[in-house]
Design an enzyme around this catalytic site. Structure first.
Site, mmCIF file in Angstrom:
data_model
loop_
_atom_site.group_PDB
_atom_site.id
_atom_site.type_symbol
_atom_site.label_atom_id
_atom_site.label_comp_id
_atom_site.label_asym_id
_atom_site.label_seq_id
_atom_site.Cartn_x
_atom_site.Cartn_y
_atom_site.Cartn_z
ATOM 1 C CG ASP A 33 -2.186 0.757 1.050
ATOM 2 O OD1 ASP A 33 -2.106 1.987 0.865
ATOM 3 O OD2 ASP A 33 -3.260 0.136 1.070
ATOM 4 C CB VAL A 59 0.379 -1.024 -7.567
ATOM 5 C CG1 VAL A 59 0.330 -1.810 -6.282
ATOM 6 C CG2 VAL A 59 -0.844 -0.128 -7.741
ATOM 7 C CG LEU A 73 -8.811 -5.147 -2.996
ATOM 8 C CD1 LEU A 73 -8.333 -6.533 -3.418
ATOM 9 C CD2 LEU A 73 -9.184 -5.186 -1.521
ATOM 10 N N GLY A 102 1.756 -8.518 -14.906
ATOM 11 C CA GLY A 102 3.109 -8.921 -15.313
ATOM 12 C C GLY A 102 3.748 -9.791 -14.242
ATOM 13 C CE LYS A 105 4.096 -13.193 -20.074
ATOM 14 N NZ LYS A 105 4.428 -12.157 -21.047
ATOM 15 C CE1 TYR A 145 -12.698 3.258 -8.313
ATOM 16 C CE2 TYR A 145 -14.983 3.146 -9.026
ATOM 17 C CZ TYR A 145 -13.958 2.693 -8.216
ATOM 18 O OH TYR A 145 -14.186 1.666 -7.332
ATOM 19 C CE LYS A 149 -11.206 -0.085 -9.481
ATOM 20 N NZ LYS A 149 -10.539 -1.126 -8.690
#
Ligand code: NAD
Ligand code: UDP
Length: 311
Positions: A33, A59, A73, A102, A105, A145, A149
């Site tokens: 986070d 992220v 999330l 990625g 995978k 958003y 998404k």
């Protein structure tokens, strides 16, 4: 069997409940986070657990860890938060998905995307079924958003088709419960905080717009069932509570349950605010044997108790 599980956005409202449940089930959990809308107080009670690890990381940048499963999330979820920095909202949805896919995978992990009922936009089909493609404004204030998404869902499907990544997609409908941010502007937290402080309850528009509210514990059960189903059912699947309420009904219920002296006032309806929302959950019932068990009144009672102790 114990697994190593990565939860991105693990210090947020839903993520913290998910981390807690996964630890209670005997797994090792890595919570990633950047604390944009999440907080250490949501996970502080887990920090003594040696099988729980917290990593401060955005992220939008690649991450290198070894895990069996990834729950993705990370993304601000309330309109106030995701509209605060809309470019970052699209980035975290899209770049975050690319980076986590990625990773999945490369390490051959199963990965679940926390998608949203917002992919249906202001829906013309009611209740919403997964086969409905939605009615989304691509250039409005909610688009960062909604489209972020939607693009993340596309990426998940393409990593699955092109690279054989084991994906799962759930579309989460309005969820509430303890550890919601008191200032995130969402309707349940706003109304409860206003009622507990005997302040005016702010209904946007005439209050006839509807939402269907799911208590967080029900959602967590659905998420884990979706991740652990081995029947090659990848979704997307709606996870929500089909009991539908107008915002006026919600305000009245909150006033009743808190015994508040608050008065209802009407403010301007935000742009592109969906008029109605209710999940059709037949697919979740059929494929996952899942349905919510906590009704609005019982969920609100638990949530009001939490806010009484925190504000
Ligand atoms: P939240 O804001 O409490 O949690 C989001 C978490 O992601 C926070 O801890 C935040 O700090 C973290 N985060 C944000 N940007 C990040 C980044 N770039 N890198 C790492 N971490 C980052 O919101 P929530 O309600 O817990 O929502 C969690 C997920 O569920 C979101 O993806 C949201 O879109 C989805 N969802 C929630 C709802 C709902 O009603 N709560 C409905 C539909 C979908
Ligand atoms: N809403 C409201 N008063 C508030 C906050 C929200 O009437 O103080 C309304 C909002 O306009 C929307 C509904 O409640 O119609 C749900 O809003 P929320 O931000 O919780 O979630 P979303 O619109 O993303 O479903």
């Amino acid at each position: 069997m114990s697994k190593k599980i990565l939860v991105t956005g693990g210090a947020g409202f839903i993520g913290s409940h998910l981390c807690e449940r996964l630890l209670n089930e005997g797994n090792e959990v890595i919570c990633v986070d950047n604390f944009f809308t999440g907080a250490k107080r949501n996970i502080v009670h887990l920090m003594q657990n040696p099988y729980f690890e917290v990593v401060r990381h955005d992220v939008c940048f690649p991450l290198y860890v070894e895990v069996d499963e990834i729950y993705n999330l990370a993304c601000p979820a309330s309109p106030v938060h995701y509209q605060h920095d809309p470019i970052q909202t699209t980035k975290v949805s899209v770049l975050g998905a690319i980076n986590m896919l990625g990773l999945a995978k490369r390490i051959k992990a199963k990965i679940l995307q926390a998608s949203t009922s917002e992919v249906y936009g202001d829906p013309a089909i009611h209740p919403q079924v997964e086969s409905y493609w939605g009615n989304v404004n691509p250039v409005g204030i909610r688009s960062c958003y909604d489209e972020g998404k939607r693009c993340a869902e596309t990426l998940f499907m393409d990593y699955h088709r092109q690279n054989g990544v084991a994906i799962r997609i759930i579309r989460i409908f309005n969820t509430y419960g303890p550890r919601m941010h008191p200032n995130d502007g969402r309707v349940v937290s706003n109304f409860i905080v206003q009622a507990l402080k005997n302040q005016n309850i702010t209904i946007y528009g005439n209050g006839q717009q509807t939402r269907s509210f799911q208590y967080v514990d029900d959602l967590i059960g659905g998420m884990i069932k979706m991740m652990s189903n081995d029947k090659d059912f990848i979704g997307p699947v709606n996870i929500g509570n089909p009991d539908e309420f107008t915002m006026l009904e919600l305000a009245e219920k909150v006033i009743e349950l808190t015994g508040s002296k608050s008065k209802i006032v009407h403010l301007t309806l935000p742009q592109d605010d969906p008029k109605q929302r209710k999940p059709n959950i037949s697919l979740a019932m059929e494929k996952l044997d899942w349905q919510p068990t906590i009704n609005l009144e019982n969920g609100l009672i638990k949530t009001i108790e939490y806010f009484k102790n925190t504000i």
